[in-house]
Design a protein around this motif. Structure first.
Motif, short mmCIF file in Angstrom:
data_model
loop_
_atom_site.label_atom_id
_atom_site.label_comp_id
_atom_site.label_asym_id
_atom_site.label_seq_id
_atom_site.Cartn_x
_atom_site.Cartn_y
_atom_site.Cartn_z
N ILE A 156 0.83 -1.20 0.00
CA ILE A 156 0.00 0.00 0.00
C ILE A 156 0.87 1.26 0.00
O ILE A 156 0.62 2.21 -0.73
CB ILE A 156 -0.96 -0.01 1.21
N LYS A 157 1.93 1.25 0.80
CA LYS A 157 2.82 2.41 0.85
C LYS A 157 3.51 2.66 -0.48
O LYS A 157 3.62 3.77 -0.95
CB LYS A 157 3.91 2.16 1.91
N LYS A 159 2.58 1.49 -3.35
CA LYS A 159 1.62 1.51 -4.46
C LYS A 159 1.86 0.41 -5.48
O LYS A 159 1.65 0.59 -6.67
CB LYS A 159 1.62 2.89 -5.11
N SER A 170 -7.69 -7.09 5.53
CA SER A 170 -7.25 -5.69 5.53
C SER A 170 -6.24 -5.46 6.65
O SER A 170 -6.12 -6.24 7.59
CB SER A 170 -8.45 -4.78 5.73
N LEU A 171 -5.50 -4.34 6.54
CA LEU A 171 -4.53 -3.99 7.57
C LEU A 171 -5.19 -3.95 8.94
O LEU A 171 -4.64 -4.43 9.93
CB LEU A 171 -3.92 -2.61 7.27
N LEU B 171 -8.87 0.70 -2.30
CA LEU B 171 -7.69 0.88 -1.45
C LEU B 171 -8.11 1.01 0.01
O LEU B 171 -7.48 0.45 0.91
CB LEU B 171 -6.91 2.12 -1.89
N ILE B 175 -7.07 -1.16 3.54
CA ILE B 175 -6.57 -0.62 4.80
C ILE B 175 -7.55 -0.90 5.95
O ILE B 175 -7.16 -1.43 6.98
CB ILE B 175 -6.32 0.90 4.68
N ASN B 289 3.17 10.83 3.00
CA ASN B 289 3.17 9.37 2.81
C ASN B 289 4.27 8.67 3.60
O ASN B 289 4.18 7.48 3.87
CB ASN B 289 3.30 9.04 1.31
N ASP B 290 5.34 9.44 3.97
CA ASP B 290 6.43 8.82 4.71
C ASP B 290 6.09 8.61 6.18
O ASP B 290 6.77 7.85 6.87
CB ASP B 290 7.71 9.68 4.61
N LEU B 291 5.07 9.30 6.66
CA LEU B 291 4.69 9.14 8.07
C LEU B 291 4.10 7.76 8.29
O LEU B 291 3.44 7.20 7.41
CB LEU B 291 3.65 10.20 8.46
N GLU B 292 4.34 7.25 9.49
CA GLU B 292 3.85 5.91 9.77
C GLU B 292 2.32 5.89 9.87
O GLU B 292 1.71 6.84 10.40
CB GLU B 292 4.45 5.42 11.08
N ASN B 293 1.72 4.82 9.37
CA ASN B 293 0.27 4.63 9.39
C ASN B 293 -0.50 5.68 8.60
O ASN B 293 -1.71 5.85 8.78
CB ASN B 293 -0.27 4.58 10.82
N VAL B 294 0.22 6.42 7.72
CA VAL B 294 -0.46 7.38 6.85
C VAL B 294 -0.22 6.91 5.43
O VAL B 294 0.90 6.55 5.07
CB VAL B 294 0.11 8.79 7.02
N TYR B 295 -1.28 6.89 4.64
CA TYR B 295 -1.16 6.45 3.26
C TYR B 295 -1.70 7.54 2.36
O TYR B 295 -2.80 8.04 2.58
CB TYR B 295 -1.95 5.15 3.05
N LEU B 296 -0.89 7.94 1.38
CA LEU B 296 -1.30 9.02 0.50
C LEU B 296 -1.22 8.57 -0.95
O LEU B 296 -0.19 8.07 -1.40
CB LEU B 296 -0.37 10.23 0.72
N TYR B 297 -2.31 8.74 -1.66
CA TYR B 297 -2.32 8.46 -3.10
C TYR B 297 -2.67 9.74 -3.83
O TYR B 297 -3.70 10.35 -3.53
CB TYR B 297 -3.36 7.37 -3.42
#
Lengths: 270, 428
Positions: A156-157, A159, A170-171, B171, B175, B289-297
């Motif tokens: 997911i990170k 992509k 799921s996570l 997505l 998660i 997006n680099d932060l933990e538990n954060v997901y960015l698309y």
């Protein structure tokens, strides 16, 4: 009696085949067959362990053969228990082969019933070993859950998804399974260590003698204690939990096997 | 009886031409009746934004075609030559092969898109309401629905989402798993936000908050859909509360910085946050997006993923095409069987089988029957059976229309498996 163990092994192997097949063919029927053979294997395995208890006259967790067998029994049981509340069939494709291998190893080792060493003849034997091994098996399961978590999280990170990851839970589900493993496994491990210490106090006259196995079980306990503390206070969830679970797994592995093969010490009969 | 399709689609005609031939749902009834009067036996009109197609069947294609073209150019008031330039005409086997491909989304611009099947069903329904669909087209369309269903269950041609909103949901499910207890924040009040919002609602996402720098617009969007409008100043509070954020504003600088998210994550005790940034320039700092538990698309990530899913679909469409080939072959075979001569002999075979079986049963029970009686019984049963069957056979010989043949097959229970397939769909 040994024949019962072999039947259990065959059922585990059948289940392994179905779960590996399920990996290739995503059909509910295949998974159901895997589940059914695992459940039957578990029941036969449980019965044969009870037989051994009556035959030997003591709790059969006194040598490597017996403890590996008990470990695979507990893993099968806990996995079946988790399956009741989560859709985690895909996990079966790693856990069932793994516990089958553990069981094969157990059956490979000499399994004759020998008279119990005098020092082990105590009512602490069942309490200490059963608690410790249930705790261990729960953390073994969470090791595999953590691996799944990390690979999905990475996908997911970054992509990029592997085709198999579309079938992962799921996570959030994986993380909550880890949390459950933590909240069940930790009390078992703690009681296992405390009862061990009480037993040591009675048998050897000292509650804690910094024998390598004792030291390493304490290290394992500290790893999980840190994790639980930080999860509850500053939210160590997700990836951090998974990493700690993996560290804890290797610590258990070393405590359980590494010490026996590499170091020796007071616990070396196991 | 020939079946044919005449039409145009996004591959053969530019949008200007497709526009001219577009038929709205309201005018379809009038058009199918007009075409029916031009001399075809059956016809169905399928019109979507990417294609207009006329499915018809008639006894003599060549003579019917001319009148058919005339009717079309009259209706759309365009030149006949122009019609020929951008269109295709397929007959017989090619007709239903084409329809199978169309209905299962294999001929669509976005391969595997699911809406087309609904549109084909609508076209069929409109024609049945006007009685312009008959025996042949009924069979062809029912078979088509069957094939489309089979392709949907046996291949993954429509499996991975390709639209922005659908991918966001996909997505989010990876998660969060279940979305009905998850909260979403939509930043912006533009068209993209509205599309996404409606889709989220349809997918059963929990509470949806809407915020926008011009609060009035957020409120308007909330009224039109069903979100909860919040002032833009509440952004940090909202980020602490929600799980998923979709942002699409016209802002020139990022609205959400890494520092802000970092602070928010501490307050959330690291509960995961999922950002979808479809704005250009971007609304959310990429380093989030680099932060933990954060997901960015962002929009490029989604486009890339969409491309990938599309190529997965293309790979799957090979499998779907071979299913279509298989079904075309089966259907052609079935159509050939409608020929009347084999049917007559089949009927005779069937009744003879029944007669001799029943006769044998009786003779077994009465073992001491003499030869004379046996012979008489044989003659008697034969003559009864022939007298009963004769009118049916005469009817087939005199009026071999497909509907009669079909009826006879049913009466004598001569249906094959394929036939039962179509029937069960019809009942379902």
């Amino acid at each position: 009696m040994f024949i019962l163990f072999l039947i259990a092994l065959c059922l585990y192997l059948v289940s392994t085949i179905f779960y590996l097949l399920f990996l290739a063919i995503d059909k509910k029927g295949i998974e159901a067959l895997g589940h059914f053979s695992l459940l039957s294997g578990f029941i036969v395995h449980f019965i044969s362990t009870c037989f051994r208890y009556f035959q030997a006259g003591y709790t059969p967790i006194t040598n490597l053969h017996e403890s590996l067998s008990f470990l695979s029994l507990c893993m099968a049981g806990f996995f079946l228990f988790l399956k009741r509340s989560y859709k985690i069939s895909i996990l079966g494709s790693i856990i069932v082969p793994f516990l089958s291998l553990v069981f094969i190893w157990a059956l490979w080792l000499p399994s004759d019933i020998k008279p119990l060493a005098p020092i082990l003849q105590s009512y602490w034997l069942p309490v200490h070993t059963i608690f410790a091994f249930i705790g261990n098996s729960i953390f073994f399961i969470s090791f595999f859950v953590s691996i799944l978590y990390l690979s999905l999280e990475r996908g997911i990170k970054r992509k990029k998804f592997s085709p198999i990851s579309t079938r992962f839970p799921s996570l959030e589900v994986l993380d909550s399974i880890n949390y459950r493993c933590m909240s069940y496994g930790f009390p078992f491990l703690t009681i296992g260590i405390i009862t061990g210490s009480l037993w040591a106090g009675m048998a050897w006259g000292s509650y804690w003698s910094w024998d390598p196995k004792e030291t390493w079980s304490l290290i394992t306990w500290i790893v999980y204690a840190i994790l639980i503390h930080n999860r509850l206070t500053i939210g160590w969830r997700g990836r951090k939990t998974a990493y700690m679970m993996i560290a804890g797994f290797f610590s258990i592995l070393f405590t359980f096997l590494g010490i026996n093969f590499l170091v020796g010490g007071l616990h070396s009969y196991l | 009886m020939p079946i044919a399709v005449f039409g145009l689609n996004h591959n053969t005609a530019p949008i200007e031409v497709r526009e001219r031939l577009f038929v709205s749902e309201e005018t379809i009834p009038r058009l199918v009746r007009e075409l029916q009067e031009s001399g075809v036996d059956e016809n169905i009109v399928l019109s979507t934004c990417n294609r207009t197609e006329f499915y018809f069947s008639c006894k003599n294609l060549d003579s019917a075609l001319d009148k058919f073209y005339q009717a079309l150019s009259r209706h759309f008031s365009i030149e006949k030559e122009w019609l020929e330039k951008y269109t295709y005409l397929l007959t017989d086997e090619d007709t239903y092969r084409h329809l199978f491909l169309v209905a299962s989304g294999l001929d669509s611009m976005v391969v595997g898109e699911p809406q087309i099947l609904g549109q084909v069903k609508d076209a069929y329904r409109l024609a049945t309401d006007c009685n312009t669909s008959g025996f042949f087209l009924d069979k062809v369309f029912h078979k088509t629905f069957n094939v489309a269903k089979r392709i949907r269950t046996e291949t993954k041609v429509g499996y991975n989402p390709v639209s922005i909103s659908a991918m966001a949901i996909e997505l989010a499910k990876k998660i969060f798993g279940e979305l009905k207890d998850k909260k979403t924040l939509v930043i912006g009040a533009g068209e993209m936000c509205e599309i996404a919002l409606r889709y989220f609602k349809k997918e059963g996402v929990g509470d949806i908050y809407i915020t926008n720098r011009t609060f009035h617009n957020a409120q308007k969007l909330a009224d039109e859909t069903t979100g909860i409008p919040r002032p833009f100043n509440d952004l940090q509070d909202l980020l602490e509360k929600v799980d998923m954020i979709l942002s699409s504003t016209g802002s020139e600088r990022p609205l959400i910085s890494r520092e802000l998210v970092s602070v928010v994550m501490k307050k959330r005790k690291q509960k995961p946050l999922f950002f979808i940034d479809i704005a250009v320039p971007r609304d959310i700092e990429p380093s989030v997006n680099d932060l933990e538990n954060v997901y960015l698309y962002d929009i490029d990530d989604l486009k890339e993923l969409s491309q990938q899913h599309l190529s997965d679909r293309l790979a799957e469409s090979e499998k779907a095409r071979s299913i279509v080939d298989e079904e075309v072959k089966k259907f052609s075979q079935w159509l050939r069987q409608l020929d009347k001569n084999p049917l007559i002999s089949n009927i005779y075979e069937k009744v003879e089988e029944i007669r001799s079986r029943e006769l044998k049963k009786i003779l077994q029970k009465n073992k001491n029957t003499d030869d004379e009686t046996m012979k008489n019984m044989d003659l008697l049963t034969k003559s009864i059976v022939n007298k009963l069957v004769h009118p049916h056979v005469t009817m087939i010989k005199e009026n071999g229309s497909p509907a009669i043949l079909e009826l006879m097959k049913k009466l004598f229970r001569l249906e094959d498996d394929d036939e039962q397939d179509v029937d069960s769909w019809h009942k379902g």
